[in-house]
Design a protein around this motif. Structure first.
Motif, PDB file in Angstrom:
ATOM      1  N   LEU A 305       0.766  -1.201  -0.116  1.00 35.57           N
ATOM      2  CA  LEU A 305       0.077   0.107  -0.067  1.00 35.57           C
ATOM      3  C   LEU A 305       0.923   1.401   0.044  1.00 35.57           C
ATOM      4  O   LEU A 305       0.420   2.265  -0.715  1.00 35.57           O
ATOM      5  N   ALA A 306       2.086   1.295   0.776  1.00 33.99           N
ATOM      6  CA  ALA A 306       2.814   2.362   0.863  1.00 33.99           C
ATOM      7  C   ALA A 306       3.544   2.394  -0.497  1.00 33.99           C
ATOM      8  O   ALA A 306       3.709   3.781  -1.070  1.00 33.99           O
ATOM      9  N   ALA A 307       3.726   1.290  -1.141  1.00 32.69           N
ATOM     10  CA  ALA A 307       4.513   1.213  -2.417  1.00 32.69           C
ATOM     11  C   ALA A 307       3.411   2.140  -3.613  1.00 32.69           C
ATOM     12  O   ALA A 307       3.917   3.172  -4.434  1.00 32.69           O
ATOM     13  N   HIS A 308       2.430   1.592  -3.341  1.00 32.51           N
ATOM     14  CA  HIS A 308       1.414   2.372  -4.536  1.00 32.51           C
ATOM     15  C   HIS A 308       0.986   4.047  -4.190  1.00 32.51           C
ATOM     16  O   HIS A 308       1.260   4.826  -5.117  1.00 32.51           O
ATOM     17  N   GLY A 312       2.771   6.701  -6.672  1.00 33.04           N
ATOM     18  CA  GLY A 312       1.777   7.475  -7.298  1.00 33.04           C
ATOM     19  C   GLY A 312       2.006   9.050  -7.065  1.00 33.04           C
ATOM     20  O   GLY A 312       1.821   9.965  -8.136  1.00 33.04           O
ATOM     21  N   ILE A 313       2.534   9.267  -5.771  1.00 33.19           N
ATOM     22  CA  ILE A 313       2.865  10.883  -5.669  1.00 33.19           C
ATOM     23  C   ILE A 313       4.026  10.972  -6.448  1.00 33.19           C
ATOM     24  O   ILE A 313       4.037  12.250  -7.180  1.00 33.19           O
ATOM     25  N   LEU A 329       0.440  11.361 -15.460  1.00 31.14           N
ATOM     26  CA  LEU A 329      -0.863  11.271 -14.797  1.00 31.14           C
ATOM     27  C   LEU A 329      -1.610  10.243 -14.694  1.00 31.14           C
ATOM     28  O   LEU A 329      -2.308   9.639 -13.887  1.00 31.14           O
ATOM     29  N   ASP A 330      -1.734   9.349 -15.716  1.00 28.34           N
ATOM     30  CA  ASP A 330      -2.317   8.135 -16.060  1.00 28.34           C
ATOM     31  C   ASP A 330      -1.800   7.175 -15.167  1.00 28.34           C
ATOM     32  O   ASP A 330      -2.575   6.575 -14.526  1.00 28.34           O
ATOM     33  N   TYR A 331      -0.417   7.396 -15.201  1.00 27.27           N
ATOM     34  CA  TYR A 331       0.311   6.160 -14.093  1.00 27.27           C
ATOM     35  C   TYR A 331      -0.227   6.452 -12.772  1.00 27.27           C
ATOM     36  O   TYR A 331      -0.157   5.514 -11.875  1.00 27.27           O
ATOM     37  N   ALA A 332      -0.181   7.620 -12.305  1.00 25.75           N
ATOM     38  CA  ALA A 332      -0.674   8.080 -10.877  1.00 25.75           C
ATOM     39  C   ALA A 332      -1.861   7.573 -10.522  1.00 25.75           C
ATOM     40  O   ALA A 332      -2.193   6.942  -9.628  1.00 25.75           O
ATOM     41  N   ARG A 335      -1.782   3.753  -9.987  1.00 29.33           N
ATOM     42  CA  ARG A 335      -1.220   3.629  -8.536  1.00 29.33           C
ATOM     43  C   ARG A 335      -2.403   3.921  -7.392  1.00 29.33           C
ATOM     44  O   ARG A 335      -2.442   2.927  -6.738  1.00 29.33           O
ATOM     45  N   PHE A 336      -3.094   4.899  -7.498  1.00 28.44           N
ATOM     46  CA  PHE A 336      -3.902   5.426  -6.663  1.00 28.44           C
ATOM     47  C   PHE A 336      -4.955   4.447  -6.697  1.00 28.44           C
ATOM     48  O   PHE A 336      -5.571   3.864  -5.596  1.00 28.44           O
ATOM     49  N   ASP A 337      -5.465   4.160  -7.741  1.00 30.58           N
ATOM     50  CA  ASP A 337      -6.890   3.129  -8.019  1.00 30.58           C
ATOM     51  C   ASP A 337      -6.522   1.800  -7.297  1.00 30.58           C
ATOM     52  O   ASP A 337      -7.352   1.118  -6.628  1.00 30.58           O
ATOM     53  N   GLU A 338      -5.142   1.331  -7.608  1.00 27.61           N
ATOM     54  CA  GLU A 338      -4.923   0.010  -7.020  1.00 27.61           C
ATOM     55  C   GLU A 338      -4.921   0.045  -5.690  1.00 27.61           C
ATOM     56  O   GLU A 338      -5.124  -0.778  -4.566  1.00 27.61           O
TER      57      GLU A 338
END
Length: 353
Positions: A305-308, A312-313, A329-332, A335-338
């Protein structure tokens, strides 16, 4: 030109739009025996932080020297002096290539021949056992100055949060940002919540790569060896995070598919191999028990969870600053969705009695 900390320093600023020209200037010093007219070039396009070019003599591609030009404003994310020290440390420990020189905005170092892993290879037992072996080797590196430094993770997350862009100048990007990404105030709350959930877990602080994505792992089939590359974020950190961020990267690079996150059976095989290798490296005679496995499984999946959150940040900052052709931006958002998809399930995992 000077030598500092056993690293050659060359007073040269490279132009990311003239990679060959800059590389040739560096090669005059680091490869004086090369005839400049003979040098061939290969531009690498996988990097998400920097521009990378390799120069080599046509008779042997394995002679290649790599020149990396730091990406725009990546000094906000990466301590470049620490990275240079890490290069030297890892080469000395047999974990990384020789660093030939550092210039004002880049590095020149030895090429490691091989192929980067893909989302199929990383699941193969013969490959993941090599990943385990190399990770344990890196985790066994001792601090150079006595005490183990404070872990890298949360101080880095907090620093990244402090430099998040408030808005994007590009109107379309700003619209996507507002529509697709949670507000910054919520990101601060999420980081605080995850920090509280993870700090109570006892996990060793060791020397970690911290960015073990597939593109940062090179497999040499001929020699049957595997190495991690790119040490921009390497530092002393929580061991479970290093494993967690690698598991998150099973999803792939160009096409990210989180259905490829390793299931529990695959994780337990991987983690058993890791614990056996780690105990052997630390001269711990105890057998690995089912409880040991379950404990590490729980910790790793909480740390993912910390990795995502972290990456993302990171991607939001890169989206604001980077000139690299990649949709950060799409990659962020991915990561946040996951993170939000997995959050409740992973936080609910309980350590065995």
């Amino acid at each position: 030109m000077a030598t500092t900390s056993n690293v050659l320093r060359i007073d040269l600023t490279l132009d990311e739009n003239k990679l060959e020209e800059g590389a040739l200037k560096l090669f005059e010093t680091v490869k004086p025996g090369w005839n400049q007219k003979d040098i061939k070039f290969k531009v690498f396009t996988d990097g998400k932080s920097n521009k990378l070019i390799g120069g080599y003599l046509p008779e042997d591609k394995n002679t290649m020297a790599l020149v990396r030009v730091y990406g725009k404003k990546t000094e906000l994310l990466i301590d470049r002096e620490a990275e240079i020290k890490t290069f030297v440390l890892l080469h000395k420990a047999g974990c990384g290539p020789q660093l030939y020189a550092a210039c004002n905005n880049g590095l020149c170092y030895k090429y490691l021949p091989g192929i980067i892993l893909d989302s199929k290879m990383v699941r193969e037992e013969r490959i993941f056992r090599l990943v385990v072996k190399e990770m344990v080797k890196m985790h066994s590196i001792k601090p150079q100055e006595g005490a183990v430094p404070p872990p890298w993770l949360f101080k880095t997350m907090e620093r990244f949060l402090s430099i998040l862009p408030e808005k994007f100048e590009d109107a379309k990007k700003q619209e996507r940002y507002v529509r697709g990404i949670v507000p910054q105030s919520q990101l601060h709350e999420e980081v605080s919540q995850i920090k509280s959930a993870l700090l109570c877990l006892e996990t060793p602080v060791v020397f970690c790569h911290n960015d073990a994505l597939l593109g940062n792992i090179v497999f040499n089939e001929t020699e049957g060896t595997l190495k991690f590359i790119d040490y921009e974020y390497a530092s002393f950190n929580y061991q479970a995070f290093d494993i967690a961020t690698h598991f998150a990267e099973f999803a792939g690079i160009e096409v990210v598919d989180y259905s490829l996150y390793p299931d529990k059976d695959l994780q337990l095989k991987w983690l058993r191999a890791f614990l056996v290798a780690w105990r052997e490296a630390q001269n711990i005679p105890d057998e690995v028990t089912e409880r040991d496995l379950e404990v590490l499984y729980v910790k790793v999946n909480k740390f993912v969870l910390a990795a995502h959150l972290l990456w993302g940040i990171w991607a939001l900052i890169q989206s604001h600053n980077s000139t690299i052709d990649f949709d950060f931006l799409d990659y962020a958002k991915l990561r946040f969705d996951e993170y939000f998809t997995r959050k409740d399930g992973f936080l609910a995992l309980q350590l065995p009695e």
